[in-house]
Design a protein around this motif. Structure first.
Motif, mmCIF file in Angstrom:
data_model
loop_
_atom_site.group_PDB
_atom_site.id
_atom_site.type_symbol
_atom_site.label_atom_id
_atom_site.label_comp_id
_atom_site.label_asym_id
_atom_site.label_seq_id
_atom_site.Cartn_x
_atom_site.Cartn_y
_atom_site.Cartn_z
ATOM 1 N N LEU A 95 -4.191 12.069 2.837
ATOM 2 C CA LEU A 95 -3.448 10.830 3.026
ATOM 3 C C LEU A 95 -2.759 10.813 4.387
ATOM 4 O O LEU A 95 -2.325 11.857 4.885
ATOM 5 C CB LEU A 95 -2.399 10.681 1.914
ATOM 6 C CG LEU A 95 -2.952 10.469 0.506
ATOM 7 C CD1 LEU A 95 -1.832 10.583 -0.523
ATOM 8 C CD2 LEU A 95 -3.633 9.099 0.399
ATOM 9 N N LEU A 109 -5.950 2.313 1.035
ATOM 10 C CA LEU A 109 -4.949 3.375 1.143
ATOM 11 C C LEU A 109 -4.840 3.901 2.569
ATOM 12 O O LEU A 109 -3.749 4.247 3.028
ATOM 13 C CB LEU A 109 -5.301 4.530 0.198
ATOM 14 C CG LEU A 109 -5.254 4.249 -1.309
ATOM 15 C CD1 LEU A 109 -5.643 5.500 -2.086
ATOM 16 C CD2 LEU A 109 -3.876 3.770 -1.736
ATOM 17 N N VAL A 125 0.837 -1.204 0.000
ATOM 18 C CA VAL A 125 0.000 0.000 0.000
ATOM 19 C C VAL A 125 0.870 1.251 0.000
ATOM 20 O O VAL A 125 0.603 2.215 -0.735
ATOM 21 C CB VAL A 125 -0.956 0.001 1.212
ATOM 22 C CG1 VAL A 125 -1.680 1.339 1.323
ATOM 23 C CG2 VAL A 125 -1.962 -1.134 1.097
ATOM 24 N N LYS A 126 1.924 1.243 0.822
ATOM 25 C CA LYS A 126 2.819 2.399 0.866
ATOM 26 C C LYS A 126 3.469 2.635 -0.497
ATOM 27 O O LYS A 126 3.589 3.780 -0.958
ATOM 28 C CB LYS A 126 3.899 2.202 1.921
ATOM 29 C CG LYS A 126 4.854 3.403 2.037
ATOM 30 C CD LYS A 126 5.922 3.153 3.075
ATOM 31 C CE LYS A 126 6.806 4.394 3.247
ATOM 32 N NZ LYS A 126 7.432 4.828 1.983
ATOM 33 N N ILE A 160 0.891 4.235 -2.761
ATOM 34 C CA ILE A 160 0.698 5.648 -2.425
ATOM 35 C C ILE A 160 1.861 6.479 -2.942
ATOM 36 O O ILE A 160 1.669 7.527 -3.575
ATOM 37 C CB ILE A 160 0.544 5.825 -0.896
ATOM 38 C CG1 ILE A 160 -0.781 5.225 -0.427
ATOM 39 C CG2 ILE A 160 0.620 7.297 -0.521
ATOM 40 C CD1 ILE A 160 -0.967 5.246 1.077
#
Length: 319
Positions: A233, A203, A170-171, A174
């Motif tokens: 975020l 996210l 996920v990182k 992003i």
């Protein structure tokens, strides 16, 4: 007071003020932006001036000049537009090969609108874990097609990104698409059911939006997002994602017939060799685009989408 519109909910707007506080504000019924016939004169991403009355009610009194925005025809046969978001750094279209199927016409209409309003666009192909061999072959073809045109393409499974075990993936997602040192504001769009809400939940590592189910009868997504909303975020990422309601069709607004070819990169490039500067590539002598289509230098699906947009210039229906 100055602030940023972070959510629209009909007649009320959430405004993040410069002091960090979040307030609810309204606009007067006759509030309109000159030159834009829109169902929503204020959109997520707008920077506004807010005046607070003695009774505590907050009113939006002015909107700063927008550096860009994404707009679509509000409804079928409508002469008004709907602004999806303003002042964005990129637009990410969530696409699915199946369950439900995103048509290339829809993709191309979205990309053409991004070109018209000078918004960088990326394509995120979701639900790739559900594809059979034929679906994977189509995925690879479409990703190659749009990558060759200069649109970044990514293949993901938002469902498989859920959970503690996938934080690294996920990182990376992003950092690759949604974050930048300067801060990146991204509009998320797509058909209903393509997994925008599931992606957002992945996210942020928690459920921030409701996810829906796919209708077995129509293979269409059930609407889960009613209004547009901005989500910042989690740190250390720097940026925000704007979730928008799922849409069935993408109606373009105020396109001129002689300009449509400008919004298809390959057609615009080849049109420089047409005999006439206002060539519409529909049978004019000396056209350079149609021979390129016949020679395989333009994808038939792209040219079909181009022709459908030409039809928008004389008709009000869309796909």
């Amino acid at each position: 007071m100055n602030g940023l519109i972070t959510k629209t909910s009909g007649s009320a707007y959430a405004v993040l003020l410069s002091d960090g506080s979040l307030v609810e504000a309204y606009v007067k019924g006759n509030f309109r932006i000159q030159g834009i016939r829109s169902t929503n004169p204020v959109a997520v991403g707008d920077r506004v001036t807010v005046q607070q009355l003695q009774d505590g009610t907050n009113w939006i009194t002015a909107i700063e000049d927008r550096r860009n925005y994404i707009i679509r025809r509000s409804t079928n046969l409508s002469k008004q537009s709907h602004i999806l978001a303003a002042n964005i750094d990129q637009a990410a279209l969530i696409v699915t090969i199946d369950h439900p199927r995103t048509s290339t016409t829809f993709i191309d209409r979205f990309l053409a609108t991004c070109e018209a309003y000078r918004v960088p666009a990326v394509l995120v192909f979701n639900k790739i874990d559900l594809l059979d061999d034929a679906g994977l072959e189509e995925l690879h073809y479409l990703m190659a097609l749009y990558s060759d045109l200069g649109y970044p393409c990514y293949g993901i499974s938002a469902r498989q990104l859920q959970g503690e075990d996938n934080k690294a993936e996920v990182k990376q997602l992003i950092d690759t698409i949604f974050s930048s040192p300067e801060g990146k504001y991204t509009l998320l769009s797509g058909n209903s059911g393509v997994g925008k809400s599931t992606l957002l939940n992945a996210l942020f590592g928690r459920e921030i939006t409701r996810t829906g189910i796919i209708s077995d009868a129509h293979d269409k997504g059930m609407h889960t997002t009613t209004f547009s909303e901005m989500y910042f975020l989690p740190e250390p990422a720097n940026g925000a994602v704007i979730d928008t309601p799922g849409i069935k069709g993408f109606g373009t607004f105020d396109f001129q017939k002689e300009e449509v070819g400008h919004y298809f990169r390959e057609i615009f490039r080849l049109s420089a060799d047409c005999r006439f500067g206002n060539c519409t590539h529909c049978g004019e002598p000396g056209c350079a685009v149609v021979p390129a289509l016949e020679n395989g230098r333009i994808a038939p699906s792209r040219f079909d989408s181009y022709l459908s947009l030409l039809g928008d210039c004389t008709e009000t229906k869309y796909r």
